[in-house]
Motif scaffolding. Structure first.
Motif, PDB file in Angstrom:
ATOM      1  N   LEU A 536       0.852  -1.290   0.055  1.00 52.33           N
ATOM      2  CA  LEU A 536       0.122   0.040   0.135  1.00 52.33           C
ATOM      3  C   LEU A 536       0.782   1.174  -0.004  1.00 52.33           C
ATOM      4  O   LEU A 536       0.412   2.191  -0.129  1.00 52.33           O
ATOM      5  N   TYR A 537       1.982   1.100   0.208  1.00 47.32           N
ATOM      6  CA  TYR A 537       2.842   2.181   0.230  1.00 47.32           C
ATOM      7  C   TYR A 537       4.166   2.392  -0.544  1.00 47.32           C
ATOM      8  O   TYR A 537       3.977   2.664  -1.593  1.00 47.32           O
ATOM      9  N   THR A 538       5.113   1.500  -0.232  1.00 48.88           N
ATOM     10  CA  THR A 538       6.597   1.912  -0.894  1.00 48.88           C
ATOM     11  C   THR A 538       6.965   0.674  -1.912  1.00 48.88           C
ATOM     12  O   THR A 538       7.785   0.634  -2.461  1.00 48.88           O
ATOM     13  N   HIS A 539       6.327  -0.478  -1.282  1.00 48.41           N
ATOM     14  CA  HIS A 539       6.587  -1.859  -1.996  1.00 48.41           C
ATOM     15  C   HIS A 539       7.972  -1.968  -1.753  1.00 48.41           C
ATOM     16  O   HIS A 539       8.713  -2.978  -2.556  1.00 48.41           O
ATOM     17  N   TYR A 540       8.520  -1.741  -0.684  1.00 47.09           N
ATOM     18  CA  TYR A 540       9.817  -2.209  -0.206  1.00 47.09           C
ATOM     19  C   TYR A 540      10.185  -2.991   0.913  1.00 47.09           C
ATOM     20  O   TYR A 540      10.614  -4.054   0.807  1.00 47.09           O
ATOM     21  N   PRO A 544       3.498  -7.626   6.220  1.00 45.60           N
ATOM     22  CA  PRO A 544       2.700  -8.766   5.756  1.00 45.60           C
ATOM     23  C   PRO A 544       1.294  -8.652   5.976  1.00 45.60           C
ATOM     24  O   PRO A 544       0.460  -8.937   4.964  1.00 45.60           O
ATOM     25  N   GLN A 545       0.836  -7.678   6.968  1.00 47.50           N
ATOM     26  CA  GLN A 545      -0.375  -7.581   7.212  1.00 47.50           C
ATOM     27  C   GLN A 545      -1.109  -6.529   6.286  1.00 47.50           C
ATOM     28  O   GLN A 545      -2.229  -6.317   6.000  1.00 47.50           O
ATOM     29  N   SER A 546      -0.204  -5.827   5.467  1.00 47.55           N
ATOM     30  CA  SER A 546      -0.901  -4.986   4.336  1.00 47.55           C
ATOM     31  C   SER A 546      -1.421  -5.694   3.068  1.00 47.55           C
ATOM     32  O   SER A 546      -2.099  -5.150   2.303  1.00 47.55           O
ATOM     33  N   GLN A 547      -0.909  -7.118   3.040  1.00 51.14           N
ATOM     34  CA  GLN A 547      -1.491  -7.805   1.985  1.00 51.14           C
ATOM     35  C   GLN A 547      -3.064  -8.236   2.178  1.00 51.14           C
ATOM     36  O   GLN A 547      -3.719  -8.065   0.936  1.00 51.14           O
ATOM     37  N   ASP A 548      -3.489  -8.140   3.349  1.00 49.83           N
ATOM     38  CA  ASP A 548      -5.027  -8.356   3.579  1.00 49.83           C
ATOM     39  C   ASP A 548      -5.851  -6.968   4.017  1.00 49.83           C
ATOM     40  O   ASP A 548      -5.025  -6.108   4.449  1.00 49.83           O
ATOM     41  N   TRP A 552      -6.948  -4.847  -3.208  1.00 51.25           N
ATOM     42  CA  TRP A 552      -6.050  -4.937  -4.339  1.00 51.25           C
ATOM     43  C   TRP A 552      -5.892  -6.298  -4.694  1.00 51.25           C
ATOM     44  O   TRP A 552      -5.202  -6.767  -5.736  1.00 51.25           O
ATOM     45  N   GLY A 553      -6.259  -7.363  -3.837  1.00 49.98           N
ATOM     46  CA  GLY A 553      -6.100  -8.806  -4.243  1.00 49.98           C
ATOM     47  C   GLY A 553      -4.744  -9.604  -4.174  1.00 49.98           C
ATOM     48  O   GLY A 553      -4.729 -10.700  -4.676  1.00 49.98           O
ATOM     49  N   GLN A 554      -3.960  -9.024  -3.513  1.00 48.96           N
ATOM     50  CA  GLN A 554      -2.644  -9.671  -3.236  1.00 48.96           C
ATOM     51  C   GLN A 554      -2.851 -10.451  -2.033  1.00 48.96           C
ATOM     52  O   GLN A 554      -1.722 -10.081  -1.107  1.00 48.96           O
TER      53      GLN A 554
END
Length: 837
Positions: A536-540, A544-548, A552-554
């Motif tokens: 959701l932010y930097t992709h860096y 892990p909790q940002s995935q759910d 966005w479906g990841q």
């Protein structure tokens, strides 16, 4: 054998190098004067036009022979035979001058003939840029000390070998980690296009024949009159190297220029694009074509008007057809989803959208497909769309810039990852259907196809932000030419061309690079769970909790008992059924699904046993510790090369590998702590949460500092860091050491926020022992997307070796904030020799 012996004779000189010339630096070979007999005495270039790639090849050969051997060789354009010469040109031109070749090579478009046998070296292309490719091949051999007698034809596997640049009109680059754009600034094309020409040289050296110069998230201002003229200047700058330019389009551009609609079937829209295309070709007569991102991530497209994606693509195809241009239409089309729907799956989108349109695209449309169904993750299954388009030309989209994969701050050599897809057999109709043969057009008898690599080079002298990351750009070109090649062999060519012929250098960088993707997968996300970064932010950094919990479906669908996406037909999203039957049955059955994709296809308990015998959760723990430990060895291997590599490049790589060694531990701890906390299942090896050599910053005696609860919690040891009480307060944290007297490596975990540079000083018994600045992102020492928060992106670890302490010594660290950065600290660790923590 001859080549191996020559490697022992020719050791590249250790000379200053800033990385700008990359692998075409033509460094001198030691003792090369002994082999002047092998150097041509004359270069005959069969074209006198200075913008011709053949003319360029003559100059390139002259520069290469001068650099490698220190010998000035003249370039002539007289069309007459010459002994001990290298003759370069097209096959047709050579035949006109010298007569038909004795063994006429079978060449396809861009193919070349190279012969070093006989009295002359022949470098002959099917077209002019092909001759230039042959010149680079010949110089690559010489630069590696290879004087083999060869005579062969080299043909590319596919006609489309393009680069995508995600450059914005303001000069920024989306997901670019090597500086600002070399093409754009302040809404227009830059005046000085020297770097564009230098970039074209790099691309041509590995057979790249096209480039999209602007972001897929396009800005319609590129199509104004001033910028169209500017595009002509870019094309002029790159044309001598045979690199044709193309552009990305904003589908809604007609409305930006006064039309009330962008409906692809509206006659006024068709006329507008026809006229705009004509204007572009007036400035760029050899324009390669268009790249289109539509109906994806907020980008407009034909679905706005209930038109099909094929109708949208064909709008541009018809405008390009009179000029021979190509439309690359991205298959990256998906909608946000409801996570509570168990059958919702972003991975299904590409096949759902495009399979019904197979055969409806015009012949000059190529569907550009990401290698996996989601978004450049550390491991994904092969996109099933490759198996579902039989009447449509396709190309594979690979990401050279390491968006989700360390953003050039982590060494990750990507070709082994790419090869998992390129070599995958989809078994369409129970017949061999290897992806590389699908994208070449061979499997389904399509006229077009190939590769698109998202490179995002910038103004940094290393182009990508890291010298070692240049190997990915080099290898992309080599694999686009011939995807059956071996990644390790390609890598070793790059090492010799970039660093010289020292076998110690070759072996060390080979080991580091070939171990880098498995290591990164281990300490980021494994078993097919995707890269557990912040999406959701930097992709860096880790999160892990940002995935759910988003659309966005990841998703990982992780709870306290279970983890993984159920993508089976029987009980899940049905994704496995998008593959041909042989592949689908493998993934449908948990017993035949490979462990490295288990959590991609199946939802299981943390205690589910893998084929290896480990449980899922224990594998997570073991893999993350193993991956981080491997990252420590990269630094150690590199340090053995001091004095064998010029100081500038040695120090640049040393800095990044030191950073990676620390950040891999940030990753390791964040992921293992998160899943340990979520599952409640302990690590059998008792590593997770147990750090006997650490001193938590919040447990020290604080003055001017205060505890701070870090979010996400797992990105701080013990979930807590310390920050200064204000942005003008100097903080002090001190403690009495209880370690046995001895020599330790002192590790400090801190946070490097964007928007200020904090200063730190370390004291033992009031004597300053070390000092450092949190200046990695603010002065662009690292190019990753920065963060303004204490989190997994900003978390950083620095180590000072050989610190002597005695039991009872007082340790003190003083932090001086800078800007918005409040001198944050997480912990310190005193590590005995050989202990990583």
């Amino acid at each position: 054998m001859i080549r191996a012996l020559l490697f022992q004779v020719f050791l590249g000189l250790v000379a200053a190098d800033n990385g700008l010339s990359a692998w075409v630096r033509y460094a001198p070979l030691a003792n090369s004067h002994h082999f002047h007999y092998a150097i041509p005495s004359k270069i005959v270039a069969l074209n006198t036009t200075e913008t011709s790639p053949v003319y360029t090849a003559g100059q390139e050969l002259q520069d290469g022979l001068q650099g490698i051997f220190g010998k000035q060789v003249t370039v002539e354009h007289a069309k007459c035979p010459a002994a001990s010469s290298v003759v370069i040109g097209t096959v047709d031109e050579y035949t006109k001058v010298y007569g038909k070749l004795q063994n006429s090579p079978e060449l396809v478009e861009d193919g070349f003939w190279l012969s070093t046998k006989g009295s002359e070296v022949q470098i002959l292309g099917q077209n002019e840029r092909a001759a230039l490719y042959g010149a680079f091949e010949y110089l690559s051999m010489l630069a590696q000390g290879n004087f083999s007698q060869v005579a062969y034809a080299s043909n590319p596997s596919a006609p489309i070998r393009w680069i995508n640049q995600w450059d914005n009109m303001d000069g920024s680059i989306e997901r670019g980690y090597g500086g600002q754009s070399i093409f754009f600034s302040n809404g227009t094309i830059v005046q000085n296009l020297t770097r564009a020409t230098e970039y074209a040289r790099l691309l041509a050296s590995v057979g790249i024949n096209g480039i999209i110069v602007n972001n897929v998230n396009a800005n319609s201002s590129l199509l104004n009159e001033t910028n169209i003229i500017g595009l002509g200047r870019i094309a002029d700058a790159m044309r001598p190297y045979g690199v044709r330019i193309g552009i990305s389009l904003d589908f809604a551009s007609p409305m930006e220029y006064g039309l009330p609609t962008f409906d692809p079937l509206d006659p006024s829209v068709i006329e507008w694009w026809t006229n705009k295309t004509e204007a572009l070709y007036q400035q760029v007569p050899d324009m390669a074509g268009y790249l289109v991102k539509a109906d994806s991530e907020g980008q407009p497209g034909p679905l706005t008007y209930n038109r099909t994606l094929a109708q949208g693509g064909n709008l541009f195809a018809k405008a390009l057809q009179p000029y021979g241009g190509i439309v690359m239409f991205r298959a990256f089309v998906y909608n946000q989803l409801n996570e509570s729907d168990w059958r919702a799956d972003r991975a299904n989108a590409a096949v759902d959208f495009f399979k019904p349109l197979d055969g409806e695209f015009d012949d000059n449309v190529v569907v550009q497909i990401k290698y996996g169904p989601i978004d450049f993750q550390v491991r994904e299954p092969t996109s099933p769309l490759f198996a579902n388009l039989h009447k449509t030309s396709t190309a594979i989209e690979l990401e050279i810039t390491q968006e989700y994969l360390g953003q050039q701050c982590h060494l990750v050599y990507l070709p082994p990852l790419w090869k998992t897809v390129l070599d995958f057999d989809l078994r369409v109709d129970n017949k061999s259907s290897i992806v590389r043969n699908i994208i070449s057009g061979q499997r389904f008898n399509r006229p077009l196809g190939g590769s698109a690599g998202v490179a995002n080079v910038g103004t940094n002298t290393t182009w990508l932000g890291s010298i070692l990351s240049q190997s990915n750009l080099y290898a992309y070109g080599r694999l686009a030419w011939q995807p059956a090649q071996d990644p390790e062999s390609i890598l070793q060519d790059w090492i010799r061309l970039t660093f010289g012929l020292d076998t110690n250098v070759l072996n060390a960088i080979t080991q580091m690079s070939m171990e880098s993707w498995p290591a990164y997968e281990n300490y980021s996300g494994n078993l097919g769970i995707q890269t557990l970064t912040d999406i959701l932010y930097t992709h860096y950094g880790p999160n892990p909790q940002s995935q759910d919990g988003n659309g966005w479906g990841q998703w990982t669908r992780a709870d306290h008992l279970t983890i993984g996406m159920d993508r089976t037909v029987t009980n899940g999203t049905g994704f496995s059924g998008q593959y041909p039957p042989e592949v689908a049955s493998m993934y449908e059955d948990i017993a035949t699904t490979p462990d490295n994709l288990l959590l991609w296809f199946h939802h299981v308990n943390y205690t589910h046993p893998l084929h290896s015998g480990e449980t899922v959760i224990q594998h997570f723990y073991n893999a993350h510790y193993s991956g981080a430990l491997t990252a420590q060895t990269f630094l150690q291997l590199w340090q053995t090369l001091k004095g064998k590599i010029d100081p500038e490049r040695y120090e640049e790589v040393l800095f990044r590998l030191t950073y990676q060694a620390g950040h891999s531990i940030v990753w390791r701890d964040a992921i293992t702590n998160f899943y340990n906390n979520l599952s409640g299942i302990p690590d059998e090896a008792q590593r997770v949460g147990h750090h006997p050599w650490r001193i938590e910053a919040e447990s020290m005696t604080l003055s001017g500092y205060m505890p701070y609860a870090v979010s996400p919690f797992e990105t701080a040891s013990n979930y807590t860091a310390i920050v200064t009480t204000s942005n003008t307060t100097v903080g002090t944290a001190s403690t009495v050491l209880a370690y046995p007297s001895g020599t330790y490596d002192l590790a400090v975990n801190f946070y490097d926020l964007y928007g200020g540079i904090s200063e730190y000083k370390i004291y033992i018994n009031d004597k300053q022992t070390a000092a450092f600045s949190a200046d990695y992102v603010d002065v662009a020492r690292l190019g990753h997307t920065p963060s303004i928060y204490l989190d997994g992106h900003s978390a950083t670890r620095i180590t000072f070796p050989g610190v002597k302490v005695a039991k009872g010594d007082t340790f003190k660290i003083v932090g001086t904030p800078g800007g918005i950065e409040p001198a944050p600290l997480d912990y310190v660790a005193f590590l005995p020799a050989g202990v990583v923590d």
